[in-house]
Design a protein around this motif. Structure first.
Motif, short mmCIF file in Angstrom:
data_model
loop_
_atom_site.label_atom_id
_atom_site.label_comp_id
_atom_site.label_asym_id
_atom_site.label_seq_id
_atom_site.Cartn_x
_atom_site.Cartn_y
_atom_site.Cartn_z
N VAL A 37 0.86 -1.18 0.00
CA VAL A 37 0.00 0.00 0.00
C VAL A 37 0.90 1.23 0.00
O VAL A 37 1.86 1.30 0.77
N THR A 38 0.62 2.19 -0.85
CA THR A 38 1.43 3.41 -0.95
C THR A 38 0.52 4.62 -1.04
O THR A 38 -0.71 4.51 -1.05
N TRP A 39 1.14 5.80 -1.13
CA TRP A 39 0.40 6.99 -1.53
C TRP A 39 0.19 6.93 -3.04
O TRP A 39 0.71 6.02 -3.71
N SER A 40 -0.51 7.88 -3.59
CA SER A 40 -0.87 7.82 -5.00
C SER A 40 0.34 7.90 -5.94
O SER A 40 0.26 7.51 -7.10
N GLY A 42 2.92 6.12 -5.70
CA GLY A 42 3.57 4.83 -5.71
C GLY A 42 4.67 4.68 -4.68
O GLY A 42 5.40 3.70 -4.69
N ASP A 55 -3.31 13.84 0.01
CA ASP A 55 -3.19 12.56 -0.67
C ASP A 55 -3.81 11.48 0.21
O ASP A 55 -3.91 11.64 1.43
N THR A 58 -3.51 4.10 -1.62
CA THR A 58 -4.02 3.45 -2.83
C THR A 58 -5.03 2.34 -2.53
O THR A 58 -5.70 1.86 -3.44
#
Length: 217
Positions: A37-40, A42, A55, A58
């Motif tokens: 799982v990351t921020w948008s 990547g 933000d 994902t």
């Protein structure tokens, strides 16, 4: 001699059985098993621009009890850095206050839900935080609660209810209300957390098959 050897072997086997029994009493923490799982962007690191940049992760959640940490990666104690949760609707980044529940650097909790229209509820919640602090978020979707932690210390169960966010999923959120950039780094469970995971919670990116030790262990 034969009897002595047999007795020794019996003692060794008994010790091994006792050891296995004792260790089976303690739940273990396993590595997260889902896709990262990351921020948008990547990445787990996100540099938010000026006022209004935000933000969210994902991956969203619909049930379960989940934990993650967000580190504030500079020494500035700017006025509005917010770490929290949001629903699945809304466009980010946005200069508007999206539907959310956010714990801010001033110790206040800011809540705007589908039931409050455009009104934002501000209430005193926890300690102030800023440069180099680590904020943990314990999202309990099974009991409709969320609790924030500052450097491993619970700030108490908040009045925010995840069920009042728009949509069926809840996402980790970060928001920058400052005039300058803010660098924030998330850990959704890909590496060891800096502080203990609350009892009964799983790393956010886990599949749900892991277990976390109870407080007694």
């Amino acid at each position: 001699m034969k009897n002595i050897i047999l007795k020794k072997l019996g003692t060794i086997v008994l010790a091994l059985l006792i050891g296995v029994s004792v260790f089976s009493l303690f739940p273990t923490v396993t590595k997260a098993e889902t896709t990262n799982v990351t921020w948008s962007n990547g990445s787990l690191v996100r540099i938010l621009g000026n006022n209004g940049d935000a933000d969210k992760a994902t991956v969203g959640k619909t049930s379960g009890k989940w934990f993650w940490e967000v580190s504030v990666n500079d020494n500035r104690y700017d006025s509005i850095t917010l770490i929290g949760i949001t629903g699945e609707t809304g466009t980010l980044p946005s200069t508007s206050w999206d539907i959310m529940a956010k714990y801010g650097v001033d110790g206040q909790l800011l809540i705007r839900t589908k039931n409050t229209s455009n009104n934002i509820l501000r209430t005193n919640y926890g300690d102030m935080f800023g440069g180099n602090d680590v904020i943990g978020v314990a999202l309990d979707l099974d009991n409709d609660k969320v609790t924030w932690y500052k450097n491993g210390i619970s700030q108490g169960t908040s009045i925010a209810k995840p069920s009042e966010l728009a949509g069926s999923q809840v996402f980790p959120l970060i928001y920058n209300g400052n005039a300058s950039e803010k660098k924030l780094t998330a850990n959704f469970g890909a590496s060891n957390f800096k502080y203990p995971v609350p009892e009964g919670f799983l790393p956010y990116q886990d599949s749900g098959s892991s277990t976390t030790p109870g407080s007694s262990t």
